[in-house]
Design an enzyme around this catalytic site. Sequence first.
Site, PDB file in Angstrom:
ATOM      1  N   GLN A  35      -5.687  -5.276  -5.720  1.00 34.16           N
ATOM      2  CA  GLN A  35      -6.907  -4.501  -5.545  1.00 34.16           C
ATOM      3  C   GLN A  35      -6.602  -3.036  -5.284  1.00 34.16           C
ATOM      4  O   GLN A  35      -7.247  -2.379  -4.477  1.00 34.16           O
ATOM      5  CB  GLN A  35      -7.791  -5.092  -4.446  1.00 34.16           C
ATOM      6  CG  GLN A  35      -9.264  -4.940  -4.786  1.00 34.16           C
ATOM      7  CD  GLN A  35     -10.161  -5.748  -3.887  1.00 34.16           C
ATOM      8  OE1 GLN A  35      -9.715  -6.638  -3.190  1.00 34.16           O
ATOM      9  NE2 GLN A  35     -11.436  -5.445  -3.902  1.00 34.16           N
ATOM     10  N   CYS A  77     -22.942 -11.727   4.599  1.00 37.48           N
ATOM     11  CA  CYS A  77     -23.158 -13.172   4.630  1.00 37.48           C
ATOM     12  C   CYS A  77     -23.624 -13.609   3.243  1.00 37.48           C
ATOM     13  O   CYS A  77     -24.716 -13.246   2.818  1.00 37.48           O
ATOM     14  CB  CYS A  77     -24.208 -13.493   5.689  1.00 37.48           C
ATOM     15  SG  CYS A  77     -24.571 -15.219   5.902  1.00 37.48           S
ATOM     16  N   ALA A  94       3.297  -0.730  -5.557  1.00 35.42           N
ATOM     17  CA  ALA A  94       3.227  -2.071  -6.141  1.00 35.42           C
ATOM     18  C   ALA A  94       3.920  -2.136  -7.495  1.00 35.42           C
ATOM     19  O   ALA A  94       4.478  -3.175  -7.863  1.00 35.42           O
ATOM     20  CB  ALA A  94       1.773  -2.502  -6.279  1.00 35.42           C
ATOM     21  N   GLY A 117     -16.332  -0.075  -9.677  1.00 35.92           N
ATOM     22  CA  GLY A 117     -15.358  -1.160  -9.684  1.00 35.92           C
ATOM     23  C   GLY A 117     -14.310  -1.044 -10.757  1.00 35.92           C
ATOM     24  O   GLY A 117     -13.119  -1.081 -10.479  1.00 35.92           O
ATOM     25  N   GLU A 121       0.854  -1.192   0.000  1.00 43.41           N
ATOM     26  CA  GLU A 121       0.000   0.000   0.000  1.00 43.41           C
ATOM     27  C   GLU A 121       0.886   1.237   0.000  1.00 43.41           C
ATOM     28  O   GLU A 121       1.844   1.319   0.770  1.00 43.41           O
ATOM     29  CB  GLU A 121      -0.912   0.008   1.227  1.00 43.41           C
ATOM     30  CG  GLU A 121      -1.654   1.298   1.507  1.00 43.41           C
ATOM     31  CD  GLU A 121      -2.496   1.776   0.332  1.00 43.41           C
ATOM     32  OE1 GLU A 121      -2.317   2.946  -0.078  1.00 43.41           O
ATOM     33  OE2 GLU A 121      -3.316   0.986  -0.194  1.00 43.41           O
TER      34      GLU A 121
END
Length: 562
Positions: free
Chosen positions: A263, A410, A243, A492, A196
């Site tokens: 991500q 969930c 990264a 996204g 990060e």
Amino acid sequence: MSQSKYRQLDVRAPRGTTLTARSWLTEAPLRMLMNNLDPDVAENPHELVVYGGIGRAARNWECYDAIVKALKNLESDETLLVQSGKPVGVFKTHENSPRVLIANSNLVPHWATWEHFNELDAKGLAMYGQMTAGSWIYIGSQGIVQGTYETFVEAGRQHYQGSLKGRWVLTAGLGGMGGAQPLAATLAGACSLNIECQQSRIDFRLRTRYVDEQATSLDDALARIKKYTAEGRAISIALCGNAADIVPELVKRGVRPDMVTDQTSAHDPLHGYLPKGWSWEEYQQKAESDPQGTILAAKRSMADHVQAMLAFNEMGVPTFDYGNNIRQMAQEMGVSNAFDFPGFVPAYIRPLFCRGIGPFRWVALSGDPQDIYKTDAKVKEIIKDDKHLHHWLDMARERISFQGLPARICWVGLEWRQKLGLAFNEMVRSGEVSAPIVIGRDHLDSGSVASPNRETEAMRDGSDAVSDWPLLNALLNTASGATWVSLHHGGGVGMGFSQHSGMVIVCDGTDEAAARIARVLRNDPATGVMRHADAGYDIAIECAAEQGLNLPMVAATQGNAK
């Protein structure tokens, strides 16, 4: 009217049972909007940024104030319309219609580019809503933890005989979404190295217990990985750096992870991916002074990052895109084989989507964690025989820190969502929980998104880019009586690459709520089964038959096949 995107104000949702709006059906979106901007939830709340680069909850602070005022005054037969984070109208509808309808970031396809969107954004005419930022159902990094966990577990099944003990995951990005990765890897039994570039984000994940510890250097990180994997311990390690520098360096050193993904906010090169050699402050300054040069520099760095991921893939290391469109960005910079490694949905998640299984989530409007623990127990009581799900709930209670209003994620499907929603509504009615509960989901779900580089990548029938499906999902949820419904673009993966819809329904303990819940929580996941059955997936066709869905053309096709 001034259009301020910055205000030194900490926003927190009210707790308890005292209403600040006229009913729980309007109190709920009000609290969830505020919860999205809670300092314990949002990445940059003073600028209205919730997560995902510049994913905002409202277009500007004046719009936020107007939304709050409108929700507080909204009647039980009125609907508020929100256009890219701006409240534009209140209309008479009826008591079973949504109280809020939201459209964020939608552009006519020819103009659906970051360049055009950024022009509109600069003029105060648009807002990037990401998925759950502008639809007011973000619950912090927990919102993606189970999906990431399920992905890692399935990868372990496919590649490592079902166990990730003694293995490690290499990834990057510790923002609102990426911040789920270290905890998900730990819960799946693996170590992880999480790169990060902003220390503040590492600090946030350390504080909320999503990452275990921070290394001081790459050598230190690798030494820790070596030690923990040898001991069979699942420890997550953060490393501050870029990264685009570190992943290629690992290839150069001959280091071999057991799994590689990413991500970072690569979907937004202007705001979300730090070019090599730049400080974050320099990046922000150049984004203002030289946006095109900044985008080019970011995409060049992404190309280096993806080439390193490709090198790991060629070594035989399981490597996959985790839905941030980094492969597309690299391909645009000349990396012609960027799509040689798959996205996570076709690789690991699609069989779940075929059964309507996806990120079902709920939030206790009371603010009382005990309400969530009681619903956890109710889920176990209703879904008695799913040991995997019970294990998830146990781990979630032990390891996941609530951010803002207590919530739970969930993954359940068509078979169970309606039953759980009705049970939660009965818990509100009986007083077993202290205040109403809202049920929603990520837009990343089985029937609510068209995203050819992510959720709908490599569809069996080639329908990856057909976006009728999320539109139908939004229309059906509106007709079914969801409390608020949203339709977004670009979440996204960025502008031009996705369309998607969301819904939230309130369990307030009334008979009217039960009727709405019964419709919404069957119809919403059923659209996912429908979409995949229509594309020819046998699992979805079987699920549709088992659940009694009326799919005329699927039935006709099956009849002809016989």
